[in-house]
Write an enzyme that holds these catalytic residues in place. Structure first.
Site, PDB file in Angstrom:
ATOM      1  N   ASP A 358       0.867  -1.172   0.000  1.00 16.04           N
ATOM      2  CA  ASP A 358       0.000   0.000   0.000  1.00 16.04           C
ATOM      3  C   ASP A 358       0.904   1.222   0.000  1.00 16.04           C
ATOM      4  O   ASP A 358       1.998   1.191   0.562  1.00 16.04           O
ATOM      5  CB  ASP A 358      -0.883  -0.018   1.244  1.00 16.04           C
ATOM      6  CG  ASP A 358      -1.693   1.250   1.382  1.00 16.04           C
ATOM      7  OD1 ASP A 358      -2.428   1.580   0.442  1.00 16.04           O
ATOM      8  OD2 ASP A 358      -1.576   1.909   2.439  1.00 16.04           O
ATOM      9  N   ASP A 554      -1.602  -0.908   5.983  1.00 13.03           N
ATOM     10  CA  ASP A 554      -1.765  -0.307   7.306  1.00 13.03           C
ATOM     11  C   ASP A 554      -2.773  -1.056   8.167  1.00 13.03           C
ATOM     12  O   ASP A 554      -2.995  -0.700   9.314  1.00 13.03           O
ATOM     13  CB  ASP A 554      -2.142   1.171   7.203  1.00 13.03           C
ATOM     14  CG  ASP A 554      -3.468   1.388   6.490  1.00 13.03           C
ATOM     15  OD1 ASP A 554      -4.239   0.412   6.317  1.00 13.03           O
ATOM     16  OD2 ASP A 554      -3.754   2.535   6.103  1.00 13.03           O
TER      17      ASP A 554
END
Length: 662
Positions: A358, A554
């Site tokens: 990400d 995350d």
């Protein structure tokens, strides 16, 4: 990290907590205490046996039978827990599986008893001492792994200052807190549980959760985590989670998971161990019969060779090939702030063919910084004056771009007494010394010079956000901002590329922004304009194309992708969602920790294969020498059990931090 309660007070509170625990939890605690007591007893008896053995070996008495009694007593005391586990676990496992399921302990017990029966008292004691010593080394590796993760328990808060209806405070056990309760946290005290600040400001040391050594500023509305340490401020917080659901509690759940989830190699060894032991037990009488009937040995020699075979063929070293090494690797990484939910994930990490990242908060810092400041038609003093005005204006704003601008220039320019207003369609405006200043996005200024327009387009193409700076509605400068890669990302990406692992960045940003970051990091491919729900399908595509795939995110909007990946790695930063869904948790947003974990995974697999090959070569060598008549019980015990110690010590090397940069 110090805890502010005294030992007596903490112990008292622990008793109160235990009284409020679920019966199942209490039973587990009692069982763990009983196990610890058993381990202490076994260790004391082992040390007693060691003393008896050394006494019988060093002190030559006039009557040799006294020495023999010393060796027998040494065997019984040092081997107390070996014999107990041998017979006890064999009986319980056989009942549970409804078939004969012997273990290595019973094999060693039978070998020791057989050695005593044929008069090899010293060898019997030596066999048990070395085997039991190796067993304690294995338990040390397991305990070390637990301690590195559960040393956080020493910071586990036990009391809280509950604010009552009349405004007074009452000291209560943390277990009694309920969601919605208000709790006061004094300066220097522990935050008792997860919650949100209602009043007050402070700085909190969150090292127990995130590993970050610098205290984090907290104010009204900010989240706080149980077990963290308050700084100089005092604040009032509201409880947002039950004590069993806090981030801290979820970290502790990793202990059982990391112990029970073994590598594929360790799992296979555990499965074949009872089969192997059965084979040795069945072959034992056949070896005796073959020696007497086919090889011409006397019955006494056949029995002796059978005992040597029983010792030599035991899979002690093979059984210790994987588990101590795996737990040592997990322990090593726990000290570095990398928590694995099991050895299988650690072993798989080195086999990844592709890894997806990400962008925001993983490869980048998650917040913009000023990368460019350009001016048009202004002298150097005029530029500095404009920056001072802009910085003063942005101090009154609260959006991320304002924070980035103030952080960049506050120390470079003088502070000015300016207040700005944020007007819809005009951006941030202020008047200072009869001049109107404006900070706004480019669309607010439809007509600008070709130079400014071209420069803005170039910066936007590079993935940067541009704001114009105007005096009296005339654009005279611009600032470009970007969420730039964090300092550890580039080295981590370069490492994985050297390991021939394909790297992909997944981002919800525009293609230009994604490509700009990817070019800086030299990532292999970029997938942009991605919605959170689409990330899982991207992982599926990568698995079909490359094979074993990892995902780093995350842990919040990346949760589906973390679950879909073969190894899900969460940049934890204290989020409970990350701990829930990922296989690996980086307690700091530091990708260098992931590179270190990958190197440790490769070391682990090398060590396990070394151990397995070495242990089987030793068994084959000893069995062959035994049939050739070149092996006695003493040499067999030393060589076989010595190989077990070598295998365990080789695994314990993984406790040593890796210094090799691949």
């Amino acid at each position: 990290m110090q805890i502010n309660q005294s030992n007596e007070r903490a112990a008292s509170c622990d008793q109160k907590q235990n009284s409020t625990q679920h019966p199942g939890q209490t039973t587990k605690i009692n069982q763990e205490q009983a196990d610890r007591n058993h381990e202490k007893t076994a260790l004391r008896l082992y040390l007693l046996g060691l003393v008896l053995f050394l006494g019988a070996w060093l002190i030559k008495t006039p009557s040799p039978w006294l020495n023999d009694i010393g060796f027998v007593l040494a065997t019984l005391t040092a081997g107390y827990h070996v014999m107990l586990e041998g017979f006890g676990e064999t009986i319980s496992d056989s009942r549970r599986q409804k078939r004969f399921a012997p273990n290595i302990h019973i094999l060693m017990t039978l070998a020791a008893v057989g050695a005593i029966l044929i008069g090899s008292f010293e060898e019997a004691a030596l066999l048990i001492l070395i085997f039991a010593g190796a067993h304690f080394l294995e338990e040390y590796a397991e305990g070390k792994s637990k301690r590195e993760i559960t040393k956080l328990l020493k910071m586990n808060p036990t009391e809280a200052r509950l604010v009552q209806a009349d405004g007074t405070t009452k000291i209560v056990p943390v277990a009694e807190l309920a969601i919605g309760d208000q709790v006061q946290v004094l300066n220097g005290g522990q935050v008792p549980t997860d919650g949100r600040i209602l009043s007050g400001t402070t700085a909190i040391d969150e090292a127990s959760i995130t590993g970050e050594s610098i205290p984090k500023e907290k104010t009204v509305g900010d989240e706080v985590f149980g077990s963290t340490i308050n700084g100089n401020g005092t604040f009032l917080m509201t409880v947002t989670k039950d004590s069993s659901e806090t981030v801290f509690a979820k970290i502790l759940q990793l202990v059982d998971q990391s112990q029970n989830n073994l590598t594929k190699a360790a799992t296979k060894i555990k499965k074949i161990e009872p089969i192997y032991v059965q084979a040795v037990l069945y072959l034992f009488p056949l070896v005796i019969l073959a020696g007497a009937l086919l090889l011409g040995w006397s019955w006494s020699l056949s029995l002796y060779r059978g005992m040597v075979f029983l010792i030599s063929a035991s899979p002690c070293a093979l059984a210790a090939s994987a588990v101590p090494a795996t737990l040592s690797g997990i322990s090593n990484l726990a000290k570095k702030g990398v928590l694995f939910k099991g050895g299988a994930y650690l072993a798989n990490l080195s086999d990844l063919q592709a890894i997806c990242f990400d962008k925001t908060g993983t490869l980048t810092a998650g917040k913009p910084v000023v990368t460019d400041a350009e001016f048009f038609g202004l002298t150097e003093p005029e530029q500095q004056h404009l920056l001072a005005v802009v910085t003063a204006m942005e101090k009154s704003a609260n959006h991320p771009l304002a924070t980035a601008i103030v952080t960049k220039f506050a120390d470079q320019v003088p502070a000015l007494p300016i207040s700005a207003s944020n007007q819809v369609g005009e951006g941030l405006t202020a008047t200072y010394q009869q001049v109107t200043y404006q900070i706004a996005k480019p669309s607010v200024f439809p007509t600008v010079s070709a130079t400014i327009s071209q420069r803005q387009a170039q910066l936007a193409q590079a993935g940067k956000t541009v704001v114009y700076l105007a005096q009296n509605h005339q654009v005279v400068g611009l600032l470009a901002l970007m969420d730039v890669p964090n300092q550890n990302s580039q080295a981590a990406i370069a490492y994985f590329k050297r390991q021939h692992v394909h790297t992909t960045m997944i981002t919800g940003d525009a293609q230009a922004t994604g490509q700009a970051v990817a070019q800086q990091l030299q990532i292999d491919s970029v997938v942009a304009n991605v919605l959170p729900e689409d990330k899982s399908s991207i992982i599926a595509q990568q698995k079909a194309q490359y094979g074993l795939v990892g995902m780093v995110g995350d842990g919040v909007n990346d949760a589906p992708a973390l679950v879909k990946a073969d190894v899900g790695i969460a940049m934890g930063d204290g989020t409970d969602v990350a701990i829930d869904v990922a296989d690996v948790v980086l307690m700091q947003n530091d990708l260098s920790k992931l590179s270190y974990a990958h190197r440790t995974s490769k070391r682990l697999n090398r060590v396990v294969y070394q151990n397995m090959i070495f242990s089987m070569i030793v068994v084959l060598l000893l069995v062959t020498l035994n049939f050739m008549g070149q092996m006695d019980i003493a040499l067999g015990v030393i060589a076989h059990e010595g190989s077990t110690l070598v295998v365990i010590l080789n695994g314990l090397r993984l406790l040593i931090p890796s210094r090799i940069k691949a």
